[in-house]
Design a protein around this motif. Structure first.
Motif, mmCIF file in Angstrom:
data_model
loop_
_atom_site.group_PDB
_atom_site.id
_atom_site.type_symbol
_atom_site.label_atom_id
_atom_site.label_comp_id
_atom_site.label_asym_id
_atom_site.label_seq_id
_atom_site.Cartn_x
_atom_site.Cartn_y
_atom_site.Cartn_z
ATOM 1 N N ALA A 110 0.856 -1.090 -0.063
ATOM 2 C CA ALA A 110 -0.141 0.132 0.126
ATOM 3 C C ALA A 110 0.767 1.232 0.033
ATOM 4 O O ALA A 110 0.677 2.050 -0.602
ATOM 5 N N GLU A 111 1.859 1.366 0.855
ATOM 6 C CA GLU A 111 2.849 2.290 0.701
ATOM 7 C C GLU A 111 3.512 2.634 -0.535
ATOM 8 O O GLU A 111 3.620 3.910 -1.166
ATOM 9 N N ARG A 112 4.060 1.395 -1.124
ATOM 10 C CA ARG A 112 4.781 1.612 -2.362
ATOM 11 C C ARG A 112 3.685 2.089 -3.505
ATOM 12 O O ARG A 112 4.030 3.039 -4.528
ATOM 13 N N GLY A 113 2.415 1.550 -3.390
ATOM 14 C CA GLY A 113 1.508 2.136 -4.395
ATOM 15 C C GLY A 113 1.004 3.547 -4.281
ATOM 16 O O GLY A 113 0.902 4.203 -5.406
ATOM 17 N N ALA A 114 0.960 3.977 -3.213
ATOM 18 C CA ALA A 114 0.657 5.534 -2.981
ATOM 19 C C ALA A 114 1.924 6.398 -3.561
ATOM 20 O O ALA A 114 1.595 7.319 -4.344
ATOM 21 N N ARG A 115 3.073 5.883 -3.478
ATOM 22 C CA ARG A 115 4.333 6.683 -3.784
ATOM 23 C C ARG A 115 4.146 6.459 -5.282
ATOM 24 O O ARG A 115 4.690 7.448 -6.028
ATOM 25 N N ASP A 116 3.974 5.197 -5.952
ATOM 26 C CA ASP A 116 4.003 5.026 -7.247
ATOM 27 C C ASP A 116 2.867 5.857 -8.021
ATOM 28 O O ASP A 116 3.045 6.736 -9.118
ATOM 29 N N GLN A 117 1.726 5.723 -7.520
ATOM 30 C CA GLN A 117 0.570 6.785 -7.767
ATOM 31 C C GLN A 117 0.932 8.284 -7.735
ATOM 32 O O GLN A 117 0.498 8.844 -8.892
ATOM 33 N N LEU A 118 1.395 8.702 -6.854
ATOM 34 C CA LEU A 118 1.439 10.239 -6.557
ATOM 35 C C LEU A 118 3.065 10.781 -6.871
ATOM 36 O O LEU A 118 2.854 12.049 -7.407
ATOM 37 N N VAL A 119 3.958 10.126 -6.827
ATOM 38 C CA VAL A 119 5.465 10.752 -7.044
ATOM 39 C C VAL A 119 6.264 9.881 -7.730
ATOM 40 O O VAL A 119 7.500 9.938 -7.732
ATOM 41 N N SER A 120 5.698 9.085 -8.520
ATOM 42 C CA SER A 120 6.656 8.117 -9.648
ATOM 43 C C SER A 120 7.669 7.087 -8.801
ATOM 44 O O SER A 120 8.474 7.001 -8.935
ATOM 45 N N GLY A 121 6.898 6.977 -7.493
ATOM 46 C CA GLY A 121 7.688 6.101 -6.539
ATOM 47 C C GLY A 121 8.893 6.586 -5.696
ATOM 48 O O GLY A 121 9.546 5.994 -5.101
ATOM 49 N N LYS A 122 9.051 7.879 -6.033
ATOM 50 C CA LYS A 122 10.102 8.631 -5.020
ATOM 51 C C LYS A 122 9.803 8.378 -3.697
ATOM 52 O O LYS A 122 8.800 8.283 -3.198
#
Length: 150
Positions: A110-122
């Motif tokens: 879930a944490e990785r998914g949020a980063r991927d969706q919002l900031v290209s995984g940064k």
């Protein structure tokens, strides 16, 4: 591609232009929560290791009681406590596996998914911006990045 300031974070730690302060703050809080889960996981592995060490030491105590002529105590310890489940139906390795494969894996996904969706995984954008805000530019030990290896 975002340019890298001469004295600032690398491209992996620069927020995309369309990302708001609130989004970076929310991702920072999510990262903080994941760090707490990682810390808890460490305690769970500590519990696993300590419980295993206790069971092995208990086995040694059983043998010492036998050698000392206390067969009844040794038998009772061996039958009632050595190798028993720590919770209903489970040794600690099973607890660790359930945690890793369930809650921990889902949280990381879930944490990785949020980063991927919002900031290209940064990762660690909140912290990178905090570093920029808190460090003294141009002072030793306050550099934005480690020295380039050459």
């Amino acid at each position: 591609m975002t340019s890298i300031p001469e004295d600032g974070p690398d491209a992996e730690h620069l927020r995309p232009p369309e990302v708001t302060d609130k989004t970076v703050e929310a991702l920072g809080k999510l990262s903080e929560a994941l760090e707490v889960v990682e810390h808890a996981r460490g305690y769970l592995y500590g519990f696993h290791r300590l419980t295993g060490a206790a069971d092995l030491a208990l086995g040694d105590a059983v043998e010492l009681f036998r050698d000392a002529g206390h067969q009844d105590i040794a038998d009772q310890l061996e039958q009632d406590v050595v190798g028993r489940n720590v919770i209903h139906g489970r040794w600690t390795f099973q607890i660790v596996e359930d945690y890793d494969d369930g809650y921990y894996a889902d949280f990381k996904t879930a944490e990785r998914g949020a980063r991927d969706q919002l900031v290209s995984g940064k990762r660690h954008l909140f912290e990178a911006e905090m570093k920029e805000d808190r460090r003294t530019h141009g002072r030793p030990h306050h550099e934005a990045l480690p020295p380039e290896e050459g």
